[in-house]
Design a protein around this motif. Structure first.
Motif, PDB file in Angstrom:
ATOM      1  N   SER A  74      36.787  30.372  70.025  1.00 12.42           N
ATOM      2  CA  SER A  74      37.072  31.810  70.100  1.00 12.42           C
ATOM      3  C   SER A  74      36.254  32.583  69.066  1.00 12.42           C
ATOM      4  CB  SER A  74      38.563  32.059  69.873  1.00 12.42           C
ATOM      5  OG  SER A  74      39.337  31.464  70.886  1.00 12.42           O
ATOM      6  N   ALA A  75      36.146  32.025  67.860  1.00 10.83           N
ATOM      7  CA  ALA A  75      35.383  32.681  66.799  1.00 10.83           C
ATOM      8  C   ALA A  75      33.900  32.777  67.173  1.00 10.83           C
ATOM      9  CB  ALA A  75      35.543  31.921  65.487  1.00 10.83           C
ATOM     10  N   TYR A  76      33.357  31.719  67.759  1.00 10.50           N
ATOM     11  CA  TYR A  76      31.951  31.698  68.181  1.00 10.50           C
ATOM     12  C   TYR A  76      31.705  32.780  69.237  1.00 10.50           C
ATOM     13  CZ  TYR A  76      27.550  29.796  70.066  1.00 10.50           C
ATOM     14  OH  TYR A  76      26.259  29.637  70.497  1.00 10.50           O
ATOM     15  N   LEU A  77      32.616  32.867  70.196  1.00 15.95           N
ATOM     16  CA  LEU A  77      32.455  33.846  71.262  1.00 15.95           C
ATOM     17  C   LEU A  77      32.562  35.272  70.732  1.00 15.95           C
ATOM     18  CD1 LEU A  77      32.091  34.392  74.261  1.00 15.95           C
ATOM     19  CD2 LEU A  77      34.569  34.195  74.541  1.00 15.95           C
ATOM     20  N   GLU A  78      33.538  35.527  69.869  1.00 17.44           N
ATOM     21  CA  GLU A  78      33.712  36.862  69.299  1.00 17.44           C
ATOM     22  C   GLU A  78      32.490  37.268  68.481  1.00 17.44           C
ATOM     23  OE1 GLU A  78      37.309  36.831  67.085  1.00 17.44           O
ATOM     24  OE2 GLU A  78      38.584  36.486  68.846  1.00 17.44           O
ATOM     25  N   LEU A  79      31.937  36.323  67.758  1.00 14.63           N
ATOM     26  CA  LEU A  79      30.743  36.587  66.950  1.00 14.63           C
ATOM     27  C   LEU A  79      29.576  36.992  67.839  1.00 14.63           C
ATOM     28  CD1 LEU A  79      29.805  36.307  63.932  1.00 14.63           C
ATOM     29  CD2 LEU A  79      28.897  34.080  64.586  1.00 14.63           C
ATOM     30  N   GLY A  80      29.382  36.263  68.919  1.00 15.20           N
ATOM     31  CA  GLY A  80      28.288  36.575  69.827  1.00 15.20           C
ATOM     32  C   GLY A  80      28.456  37.922  70.509  1.00 15.20           C
ATOM     33  N   ALA A  83      27.652  40.765  68.212  1.00 12.11           N
ATOM     34  CA  ALA A  83      26.218  40.905  67.915  1.00 12.11           C
ATOM     35  C   ALA A  83      25.480  41.685  68.983  1.00 12.11           C
ATOM     36  CB  ALA A  83      25.591  39.525  67.745  1.00 12.11           C
ATOM     37  N   VAL A  84      26.009  41.701  70.198  1.00 13.68           N
ATOM     38  CA  VAL A  84      25.310  42.391  71.306  1.00 13.68           C
ATOM     39  C   VAL A  84      26.103  43.594  71.797  1.00 13.68           C
ATOM     40  CG1 VAL A  84      24.077  40.327  72.032  1.00 13.68           C
ATOM     41  CG2 VAL A  84      26.332  40.792  72.996  1.00 13.68           C
ATOM     42  N   SER A  85      26.911  44.167  70.925  1.00 16.32           N
ATOM     43  CA  SER A  85      27.788  45.267  71.334  1.00 16.32           C
ATOM     44  C   SER A  85      27.091  46.625  71.398  1.00 16.32           C
ATOM     45  CB  SER A  85      28.985  45.356  70.382  1.00 16.32           C
ATOM     46  OG  SER A  85      28.540  45.610  69.051  1.00 16.32           O
TER      47      SER A  85
END
Length: 207
Positions: A74-80, A83-85
């Motif tokens: 979940s942390a990996y996905l939220e980070l990604g 980054a592209v928001s």
């Protein structure tokens, strides 16, 4: 040294605070000692709690491992996604931002990559194709595929590969470059991952 100081008399920390501390401790302990080499007591001590706190929050060591996998995915996905928001950025700019952010994350939290390798080896050796680690990786891959599809559609870009294959490539590059950077930081420039992702989506200015 404990990651979290043992609470003093008269203060009971919120359950979520205890759970968070135990997950963070488990990530560090399992990465450094191995899941099978570390005990519940090791995790509890690193977090500054008793073994009872682990069992009351997770039930068992296997349940703690499963919760840790869920937490890190979940942390990996939220980070990604963060980054592209930027909706005004071009597809190439988003690709570079994503690669750069994941590179910084690997540098900031080196235990994450050790933990990934530990869980990966465990899954491969056991042949647990339906285990928590493999299941969460599949869920992550599906989420990354959906995100790639959405950003390509938003940009009106023709994908160089099917979105699912781009997701596989992104995840493989993320893990592979992080491993290489741990061994030889100078051999993996800070912006390499971002430049490669930009080239993959057709931004030739990244070369």
């Amino acid at each position: 040294m404990p990651l979290v100081s043992t609470v003093g008399p008269g203060r009971r920390p919120p359950r979520e605070e205890v759970r968070r501390a135990l997950l963070d401790a488990a990530a560090q302990v399992f990465a450094r000692q191995g899941v099978d080499g570390a005990s519940v007591g090791d995790v509890a001590a690193a977090a500054g709690f008793t073994k009872g706190a682990v069992y009351s929050n997770f039930g068992s060591k296997d349940d703690l491992v499963a919760a840790l996998v869920e937490d890190r995915v979940s942390a990996y996905l939220e980070l990604g996604l963060a980054a592209v928001s930027d909706t005004d950025a071009s597809l190439g700019e988003k690709a570079r931002a994503l690669g750069d952010r994941l590179t910084r994350a690997a540098d900031e939290q080196r235990d994450w990559q050790l933990l990934f390798l530990e869980l990966w080896q465990r899954a491969v050796r056991s042949g647990a194709v339906d285990g928590a680690f493999v299941d969460r990786r599949r869920e992550l891959h599906a989420a990354v595929t959906d995100a790639v599809t959405a950003h390509l559609d938003q940009a009106g870009a023709e994908p160089p590969l099917p979105p699912a294959e781009l997701a596989t490539l992104l995840m493989a590059l993320s893990n592979g470059l992080a491993l290489e950077r741990q061994i030889d930081p100078a051999g993996v420039p800070d912006d390499l991952f971002g430049r490669v992702l930009a080239l993959v989506v057709g931004d030739r200015s990244a070369s």
